[in-house]
Scaffold this active site. Sequence first.
Site, short mmCIF file in Angstrom:
data_model
loop_
_atom_site.label_atom_id
_atom_site.label_comp_id
_atom_site.label_asym_id
_atom_site.label_seq_id
_atom_site.Cartn_x
_atom_site.Cartn_y
_atom_site.Cartn_z
N ASN A 1 36.81 -7.28 15.86
CA ASN A 1 36.89 -8.51 15.08
C ASN A 1 37.34 -9.62 16.01
O ASN A 1 38.37 -9.51 16.66
CB ASN A 1 37.89 -8.33 13.93
CG ASN A 1 38.23 -9.64 13.22
OD1 ASN A 1 39.36 -9.86 12.81
ND2 ASN A 1 37.25 -10.50 13.06
N GLY A 2 36.58 -10.69 16.07
CA GLY A 2 36.91 -11.81 16.94
C GLY A 2 35.70 -12.26 17.71
O GLY A 2 34.56 -12.03 17.32
N TYR B 1 42.56 -19.52 4.11
CA TYR B 1 41.32 -19.14 3.43
C TYR B 1 40.85 -17.72 3.69
O TYR B 1 40.44 -17.02 2.76
CB TYR B 1 40.22 -20.13 3.83
CG TYR B 1 38.85 -19.81 3.27
CD1 TYR B 1 38.59 -19.88 1.91
CD2 TYR B 1 37.81 -19.44 4.11
CE1 TYR B 1 37.33 -19.59 1.39
CE2 TYR B 1 36.54 -19.15 3.61
CZ TYR B 1 36.31 -19.23 2.24
OH TYR B 1 35.08 -18.94 1.73
N CYS C 1 34.16 -10.73 10.74
CA CYS C 1 34.29 -9.28 10.79
C CYS C 1 35.58 -8.80 10.13
O CYS C 1 36.58 -9.52 10.08
CB CYS C 1 34.32 -8.78 12.24
SG CYS C 1 32.85 -9.15 13.19
#
Length: 489
Positions: free
Chosen positions: A124-125, A265, A19
């Site tokens: 997000n998570g 990354y 996300c």
Amino acid sequence: MRQMPPAHPFDDDKLKEECGVFGVVGVADAANFIALGLHALQHRGQEAGGIVTHDADAGFQSARRFGYVRDTFTSQKVMETLPGPIGIGHVRYSTAGSKGSTAIRDVQPFFGEFSMGGAAIAHNGNITNADALKRELIDRGSIFQSSSDSECIIHLMARSLQRNIPERMKDALRRVEGAFSVVAMTRTKLIGVRDPRGVRPLVLGKVGDGGYALSSETCALDIIGADFVREIEPGEMVVISEGKVESFHPFERTASRFCIFEHVYFSRPDSILEGRSVYETRRQIGVELAREAPVDADLVCPVPDSGTPAAIGFAHESGIPYGMGIIRNQYMGRTFIEPSEQIRNMGVRLKLNVNRALIKNKRIILVDDSVVRGTTSQKIKDMLLDAGAAEVHFRIASPPTMWPCFYGVDTPDRDKLLAANMTVDEMCKHLDVDSLQFISIDGLYRAAGVASGRDAAAPRYCDACFTGDYPVKPTDMIAKGFELKTVAE
């Protein structure tokens, strides 16, 4: 009905962030700013996106779509349905609760109507106790509309007895375990929260004279011309309204454990994390890798694009020339229309092509960010040998990925992770390359700015995918039989 773009058939050998979140307040046409921000965060989620805004006359408005932001939130017809000076947005891959789900109801932001007004939330998570919370909430009468773990937050807010939205959010998030960076909104307030360990990123930016933005990464602030102000601290909640930022710390303080794979990354190389350039950290990873795992060769080549900064650092430190031995087809994305079986069998060649004139008869050092299943690594090695490379040496810019992530990263089960089932020597033989070396965990920490390396008693980062040291207990997965790392391991 619009079809969700098929997953890229050759991207299954990379870990995927699930996300990206973005919010803005105090600007004209907030939706346009959000669309630009989500476009900059597209690397964090390419399956679907959503935007919620609020306007004094139109009230709350939302749009959720499958596909890329550029294909779904650039239409004037769509954007005109999202008026107002405040809004939030979200891009996603499938979350832990909805692997493979194609339902539009799972696309965030989620909205709830409370007695004191409406609120929308984007997350997000990953919530590691979501199953337990969901069972409790359903038993108490909650009706879930999605399979996403994030919806638990809305239901917990609805059951809170606090008198305003920020206080209800505090109540809800105190019940949540795992990793979360949240952006939320009411009619007039933009809210941002990070979990107590700060696993996932969230930053604050200033837009013009009186506007503010919240974003997963600084690169999304750049695209809208916002000034970076600071990172939201681990365990901090900010409430922004009328050009004012209020800060609260509603959680018990604990040691932060930011995700180190953001440096390796996930984040874009032009973002800033913890005051450090992501590009420079990745270049330094290559420097450390060259010191730890030198090899006699003719050319250092990256696996584009994620291996490029580390390859540049490796080449500079080793003195071996750098070259683009593999070229990426920039137009081969997840929206590629249903390939035939014959085209699928062409494998990674649809996406990557060897620069034959450069690599023929040369000993190649191939630098990549990680090895997950190893399937893509094998295909790239075969391409290089078919094109005439004399030797292929893999150098990997992260330690072996041995454990799944439960904090918002799409990771295979442990039995699918190559490094969890083989030693480095066995992996080298399996991939059939001339040599294979990973950066050490201490080398990775040094590259990220921790000169002493990793302190096992108090590690600075969440590095569970490499070490099995989970900073937050994965409650739901343990209930399903997942076994944590033993002392012997």
